[in-house]
Design an enzyme around this catalytic site. Structure first.
Site, PDB file in Angstrom:
ATOM      1  N   HIS A  55      64.097  -9.637 -18.576  1.00  0.00           N
ATOM      2  CA  HIS A  55      64.388  -9.984 -17.181  1.00  0.00           C
ATOM      3  C   HIS A  55      65.746 -10.670 -17.110  1.00  0.00           C
ATOM      4  O   HIS A  55      66.221 -11.232 -18.103  1.00  0.00           O
ATOM      5  CB  HIS A  55      63.319 -10.933 -16.641  1.00  0.00           C
ATOM      6  CG  HIS A  55      61.984 -10.302 -16.432  1.00  0.00           C
ATOM      7  ND1 HIS A  55      61.056 -10.827 -15.579  1.00  0.00           N
ATOM      8  CD2 HIS A  55      61.416  -9.185 -16.960  1.00  0.00           C
ATOM      9  CE1 HIS A  55      59.972 -10.076 -15.573  1.00  0.00           C
ATOM     10  NE2 HIS A  55      60.161  -9.073 -16.421  1.00  0.00           N
ATOM     11  N   GLU A  57      66.701 -13.497 -15.820  1.00  0.00           N
ATOM     12  CA  GLU A  57      66.670 -14.918 -16.179  1.00  0.00           C
ATOM     13  C   GLU A  57      66.594 -15.101 -17.683  1.00  0.00           C
ATOM     14  O   GLU A  57      67.303 -15.945 -18.247  1.00  0.00           O
ATOM     15  CB  GLU A  57      65.451 -15.615 -15.541  1.00  0.00           C
ATOM     16  CG  GLU A  57      65.403 -15.537 -14.040  1.00  0.00           C
ATOM     17  CD  GLU A  57      64.587 -14.378 -13.499  1.00  0.00           C
ATOM     18  OE1 GLU A  57      63.913 -14.564 -12.468  1.00  0.00           O
ATOM     19  OE2 GLU A  57      64.624 -13.270 -14.098  1.00  0.00           O
ATOM     20  N   CYS A  85      59.463 -14.852 -11.843  1.00  0.00           N
ATOM     21  CA  CYS A  85      58.077 -14.523 -12.136  1.00  0.00           C
ATOM     22  C   CYS A  85      57.476 -15.608 -13.042  1.00  0.00           C
ATOM     23  O   CYS A  85      58.197 -16.509 -13.487  1.00  0.00           O
ATOM     24  CB  CYS A  85      58.007 -13.159 -12.824  1.00  0.00           C
ATOM     25  SG  CYS A  85      58.611 -13.175 -14.531  1.00  0.00           S
ATOM     26  N   CYS A  88      59.372 -15.959 -16.457  1.00  0.00           N
ATOM     27  CA  CYS A  88      60.694 -16.561 -16.319  1.00  0.00           C
ATOM     28  C   CYS A  88      60.596 -18.028 -15.918  1.00  0.00           C
ATOM     29  O   CYS A  88      61.354 -18.861 -16.415  1.00  0.00           O
ATOM     30  CB  CYS A  88      61.531 -15.771 -15.320  1.00  0.00           C
ATOM     31  SG  CYS A  88      61.917 -14.104 -15.929  1.00  0.00           S
TER      32      CYS A  88
END
Length: 170
Positions: A55, A57, A85, A88
């Site tokens: 992801h 992040e 999410c 993260c």
């Protein structure tokens, strides 16, 4: 501070655009030190890397860890185009990031305000200051455009598969 937040969110949006161009869900992130220095950037790479943890992040956090040669990222702000999410958000807490600024909410997987409240949960060993809604329209629109494009491609693919199937039968 507001102008700076928008400035850095624009960098995150540029990262989201990179993801979009790769066919990745267009989410971008940028990690900034207290002095305003950009420490690292990241964008979604799950499809490209074949890695569920890739992801935006996480990519920005990993890059910062390597660049700064430490796992603690206290004294930094993470800008991300869409609400983090659970994975993260957990990485943000574990990295000791001081502040998170995000653009659009994620009603299906958001772990800051939408579904879970990880970053400011007083039961955890670290809480993060949060600001939501920075350049929200732009952050949401790139996502909407991406998924609209995906639906159109899927429709075209199904249509083409249907046509070729009927040609084979004749």
């Amino acid at each position: 501070m507001v102008l700076d937040d928008e400035q850095y969110m624009n960098i995150a949006l540029a990262e989201a655009e990179k993801a979009y161009q790769l066919g990745e869900v267009p989410i971008g992130a940028v990690l900034v030190a207290k002095d305003g220095t950009v420490v690292s950037v990241g964008h979604n790479l799950r499809e490209t890397a074949k890695d569920a943890t890739a992801h935006a992040e996480i990519e920005a956090i990993r890059s910062a860890n390597q660049k700064l040669d430490r796992w603690r990222l206290s004294g930094t702000t993470l800008y991300v185009t869409i609400e983090p999410c659970p994975m993260c958000a957990g990485a943000i807490v574990n990295s000791r990031i001081d502040r998170v600024v995000y653009g659009g909410t994620d009603l299906k997987a958001g772990a800051v305000h939408s579904i879970f409240n990880v970053l400011t949960n007083s039961n955890l060993n670290h809480q993060t200051e949060v600001r939501a809604g920075v350049l929200e329209d732009r952050c949401c629109n790139i996502m909407k455009d991406f998924f609209k494009m995906c639906r159109a491609q899927n429709k075209k693919r199904k249509s083409n598969n249907g046509d070729s199937g009927s040609e084979l039968q004749q």
